[in-house]
Design a protein around this motif. Structure first.
Motif, PDB file in Angstrom:
ATOM      1  N   LEU A 192       0.834  -1.195   0.000  1.00  0.00           N
ATOM      2  CA  LEU A 192       0.000   0.000   0.000  1.00  0.00           C
ATOM      3  C   LEU A 192       0.870   1.248   0.000  1.00  0.00           C
ATOM      4  N   TYR A 195       3.173   2.603   2.928  1.00  0.00           N
ATOM      5  CA  TYR A 195       4.415   1.941   3.307  1.00  0.00           C
ATOM      6  C   TYR A 195       5.633   2.733   2.866  1.00  0.00           C
ATOM      7  N   LYS A 196       5.487   3.360   1.746  1.00  0.00           N
ATOM      8  CA  LYS A 196       6.604   4.153   1.251  1.00  0.00           C
ATOM      9  C   LYS A 196       6.906   5.302   2.198  1.00  0.00           C
ATOM     10  N   ARG A 199       8.665   3.979   5.174  1.00  0.00           N
ATOM     11  CA  ARG A 199      10.069   3.687   4.888  1.00  0.00           C
ATOM     12  C   ARG A 199      10.893   4.959   4.856  1.00  0.00           C
TER      13      ARG A 199
ATOM     14  N   GLU B  49       9.735   0.335  -7.257  1.00  0.00           N
ATOM     15  CA  GLU B  49       9.468   0.740  -5.874  1.00  0.00           C
ATOM     16  C   GLU B  49       8.500  -0.255  -5.249  1.00  0.00           C
ATOM     17  N   ARG B 157       2.646  -4.905  -9.542  1.00  0.00           N
ATOM     18  CA  ARG B 157       1.773  -4.709  -8.388  1.00  0.00           C
ATOM     19  C   ARG B 157       0.456  -5.445  -8.572  1.00  0.00           C
ATOM     20  N   PHE B 161      -1.060  -8.314  -6.140  1.00  0.00           N
ATOM     21  CA  PHE B 161      -2.403  -8.288  -5.566  1.00  0.00           C
ATOM     22  C   PHE B 161      -3.237  -9.461  -6.064  1.00  0.00           C
TER      23      PHE B 161
END
Lengths: 656, 218
Positions: A192, A195-196, A199, B49, B157, B161
């Motif tokens: 999600l 979270y970035k 971090r 990322e 991603r 999921f």
């Protein structure tokens, strides 16, 4: 029966531990004060280690659901506090807290610590706002995630269904499914957007304008429709049990791009001595190389400033703090090194609302003349390109005219710093008084008298510090003209100045020195040498130039008298001249007796003129009477009359 | 017990992205199926990322790395081909055969198909006479690459999921967790495309037949 009782107890325990584990998983990746992901660093004995798959010591808590997690004190504290019955839902809100940039060094550094400490304490009190108020600064909060863990109990009559299966199988099946669910949860929290942020906060260790906090409660205010529309929902498949089902879902904001972009440009903790709008702010400093590269260096800080619009309340690096306007002015804060390019003058906290102006202004910078859309605001808009040198030059020229602006007026109205003293010409609105003050601070060696004299034009800078380059001439004019008019609205009519500037544009003296002063490529070292400035914009430059010219032309009081005396030499009779000479002599005593400050060098030009005119009028009356008396009488009586005149003059002297 | 099949969304990857993408997907699946005591290990992808989670078992890591290397070798020999990697979980059942042989039956209860489309880098057009054209082509390539990278990250991603949703939706078919030590609860195998396409297909059919469950033929 006993087995079922124990089974239900086990089920109860599974559910309880499920709550605990899910909270642990969530907070482990949302609470920034947890030890960072340092696999090779210090570890508690039972904490996970990356390389070893087997560890001799496993905490009992780790064994639950076969998921050994890192230490998370927040989770444990929250759980201890929250522990409710399994029937109560557990709502975990992950909150993004943005700090409004209110530069108070005393508060700033402790904040980072406070945030961490508050996160758990707030849960205890469940009073978020009270703690927020304690910090004393505006904080904006946004719930970016809401996790809901709950056990929905089935009705009693439905509980008996499915009991044909052995209870142990049921329990193991439920346990297995719970394990799977928690595995998914562990992965999902890392996928999600929040979270970035976690971090970034956790690993960089730099002070940010935002932070993550959380609160655990059973009952929360539901989101408004609008808020909910902005959020997405992800629900995990519930785990059915004999008496209900375990549900876990999350509402999250899918777009946190604004914060993420901020996070990508961390700033190191630095004192930001200046703030936009303060007199110390010296936008010109930011662009030492502006003359060389037309706006690219200017664009650099501004492009960065873009990342911290006032909506985000992001603290900007010191180099960017020119733009935000100050909430208050501290013109005499200690000066920072003026020679460093784009180094802000000290003492100016950035003001978030101004950033947007700065951004807008920056976009127009290359055009130089700000678009009219960049409207003046009561609060200062960023002084991006205030040309201090021009201001300093103009101000210094005023030294020749000893006009003294009362410093009190200047100090008591800090807002005047913000409001440029220029006539309301649209292009000038963006500029501010700030740079001048910045310069003033840069050169504390300048005597206060000079400062005062400078200040009458709006407290503009004394001089540009060496190493600073003026971006453009017009910018100097802009700021100067803006500052000069508005500082003393009582004394100067804006329209007056507008007209005067327009008319007197040609009267701006000494183009040569102007060129010297406002050559963008030259540092302004000695404003005294460069007397005037070259208005690029008629409205602005002319205003400045005309004002300076007026000041220059305004003679000192005593000079006026002597000039008048000189002028009168060639006219009139001796008597007249003598009388006038006496008159010339008398004003000094007269004014002393009167108490008028017309002769005082500190008087306003206007007041001096008025008082002087009054004196002259009286003198003329005397002369008129004298002449009439002389003319009416014969020469034989001239001596007498002369004596009478002298007497009357003496009387006049006495009168005065 | 049913054998569930999950066909993951196809990912268009470039050659240098294969490793990271495969690591991410394979470890994510296995983490969901390693139901023994696990100490999760978070790994940040370098190219994207994304943070994924490994189960922390070095054996698993080693096995996955080997398979990835084999796959890359296969891709180099078979460029511009869509490929499929199958990660299967099975149960070992001892099938008592004749007295002279023991047959171990693998009962697959789950298949994961990772679909990759390894794109060869588009070759830069031959140098035109005008330098600017070459520059433009280069820039376009960079832009295209960044666009592709962003698209791949989004797709990755989505795949993750997809895995999570599949794991959540289908739990019944998962066998009971064996009572044994170790992270890995269920044996698994990674099947790579073989040297010939037809053989690959035949392998899959063989496996499906071996498990003997009609449902998997869906």
């Amino acid at each position: 029966m006993a087995s079922s009782h124990s089974d239900s107890a086990k089920m109860e325990q599974i559910i309880t531990e499920f709550f605990a584990k899910s909270l642990h998983i969530i907070l482990e990746s949302r609470s920034p004060c947890i030890s960072s992901r340092n696999f090779s660093g210090e570890h508690i004995v039972s904490s996970p280690s990356s390389s070893s798959s087997s560890s001799s010591s496993v905490r009992p808590r780790d064994k639950w659901f076969n998921l050994a997690l890192r230490e998370c004190p927040e989770a444990l504290e929250n759980l201890d506090f929250w522990h409710q019955s399994n029937l109560e839902p557990m709502v975990v809100d992950v909150v993004l807290v943005k700090r409004v940039i209110n530069w108070d060094p005393a508060n700033f550094y402790p904040k980072a610590e406070l945030f961490r400490n508050l996160s758990s304490k707030e849960v205890y009190s469940n009073c978020w706002n009270s703690d927020q108020e304690e910090l004393g600064n505006g904080r904006s909060e946004k719930i970016i995630e809401r996790w809901i863990v709950q056990y929905e109990a089935r009705k009693a009559k439905d509980a008996g269904k499915g009991s044909k299966r052995s209870s142990s199988n049921v329990l193991s099946s439920i346990y297995k499914k719970s394990i799977l669910l928690l595995r998914s949860l562990y992965l999902t929290v890392r996928l999600l957007p929040a979270y970035k942020i976690f971090r970034d906060l956790n690993l960089t260790g730099q002070i940010r304008s935002f932070s993550l906090a959380h609160r655990v409660s059973s009952f929360v205010e539901p989101f408004t429709r609008r808020e909910e529309a902005e959020m997405q929902r992800f629900g995990f498949a519930p785990v059915d049990t004999s008496s209900g089902r375990l549900c876990l879902s999350v509402l999250y904001r899918s777009s946190l791009s604004d914060v993420s972009s901020e996070a990508s440009t961390p700033m190191s903790p630095q004192l930001i001595p200046d703030y936009v709008g303060s007199p110390l702010a010296d936008p010109l400093k930011r662009f030492p190389s502006l003359p060389v590269s037309r706006g690219s260096p200017s664009s650099l800080p501004f492009s960065r400033r873009h990342s911290w619009s006032f909506d985000q309340y992001r603290a900007s690096p010191p180099s960017m703090t020119f733009s935000p306007s100050p909430t208050h002015s501290e013109p005499y804060a200690s000066a920072s090194n003026p020679s460093s390019s784009r180094f802000p003058p000290p003492g100016l906290p950035p003001h978030p609302p101004e950033v947007s102006h700065a951004h807008k202004y920056n976009a127009n910078f290359d055009e130089y003349y700000p678009s009219p859309t960049f409207s003046p605001s009561p609060s200062p808009s960023p002084p991006i390109y205030v040309p201090g040198s021009r201001l300093s030059g103009a101000l210094l020229r005023s030294e020749s005219a000893p006009v003294n602006i009362p410093a009190t007026k200047f100090l008591n109205s800090p807002t005047l710093f913000k409001n440029q003293n220029l006539p309301p010409s649209p292009p000038l609105k963006g500029t501010r008084y700030g740079p001048s003050m910045a310069d003033k601070s840069m050169y504390p060696s300048r005597d206060s008298a000079t400062v005062d004299k400078m200040s009458f034009v709006g407290r503009d800078d004394i001089g540009r510090p060496s190493g600073l380059k003026i971006p453009s001439e017009s910018s100097a004019n802009i700021s100067y003209s803006r500052s000069s008019c508005r500082s003393f609205p009582d004394d100067f009519d804006e329209s007056e100045y507008t007209c005067a500037f327009d008319v007197d544009e040609d009267d701006v003296t000494d183009p040569g020195s102007r060129a010297d002063l406002f050559d963008k490529r030259r540092h302004v070292h000695d404003p005294l040498q460069s007397g005037s400035f070259m208005p690029i914009r008629k409205s602005q430059g002319a205003a400045v130039g005309a004002l300076v010219d007026m000041l220059k032309k305004a003679p000192p009081l005593h000079q006026d008298v002597s000039n008048l005396a000189t002028a009168s030499q060639g006219s009139g009779s001796e008597t007249w001249s003598n009388t006038f000479h006496e008159y010339c002599q008398t004003p000094k005593s007269i004014s002393a007796q009167d108490g008028t400050s017309s002769v005082a060098s500190s008087a306003f030009l206007v007041s001096k003129t008025t008082a002087d005119a009054l004196e002259e009028l009286k003198g003329y009356k005397e002369m008129k009477n004298l002449l009439l008396s002389q003319g009416g009488t014969s020469r034989s009586r001239s001596v007498t009359n002369h004596a009478a005149a002298v007497e009357s003059a003496d009387e006049g002297t006495v009168k005065f | 017990m049913n054998c569930e099949v999950c066909n993951l969304k196809e990912l268009e990857v470039e050659h240098y992205e294969i490793r990271e993408v495969l690591r991410c997907v394979l470890h994510t699946i296995i983490f969901h199926r390693a139901l023994g005591l696990v100490r999760p290990k978070e790994i940040d992808l370098e190219l994207f990322e994304i943070t994924y989670v490994q189960c922390g078992d070095p054996e698993v890591e080693k096995k996955i790395e080997e398979k990835i290397e084999q796959f890359i070798g296969w891709v180099e020999k078979h460029p511009n081909k869509k490929s499929q990697i199958c990660l299967s979980f099975y149960e070992v059942k001892n099938k008592h055969g004749s007295w002279f042989s023991k047959q171990i039956e693998q009962l697959h209860w789950e298949h994961w198909y990772i679909n990759l489309n390894v794109a060869q880098q588009p070759k830069v057009q031959s140098v035109k006479s005008h330098n600017s054209k070459v520059v433009d082509t280069g820039e376009n390539n960079l832009e295209d690459r960044s666009i592709r990278r962003a698209a791949l990250e989004a797709s990755l991603r989505d795949v993750l999921f997809q895995i999570i949703r599949f794991v959540n939706d289908k739990k019944e078919h998962v066998p009971p967790i064996p009572n044994r030590e170790g992270v890995i609860s269920f044996p698994y195998e990674i099947i790579l495309p073989s040297s010939s396409d037809s053989a690959f297909g035949m392998d899959m059919i063989k496996r499906m037949l071996q498990t003997g469950h009609p449902t998997m033929l869906s």
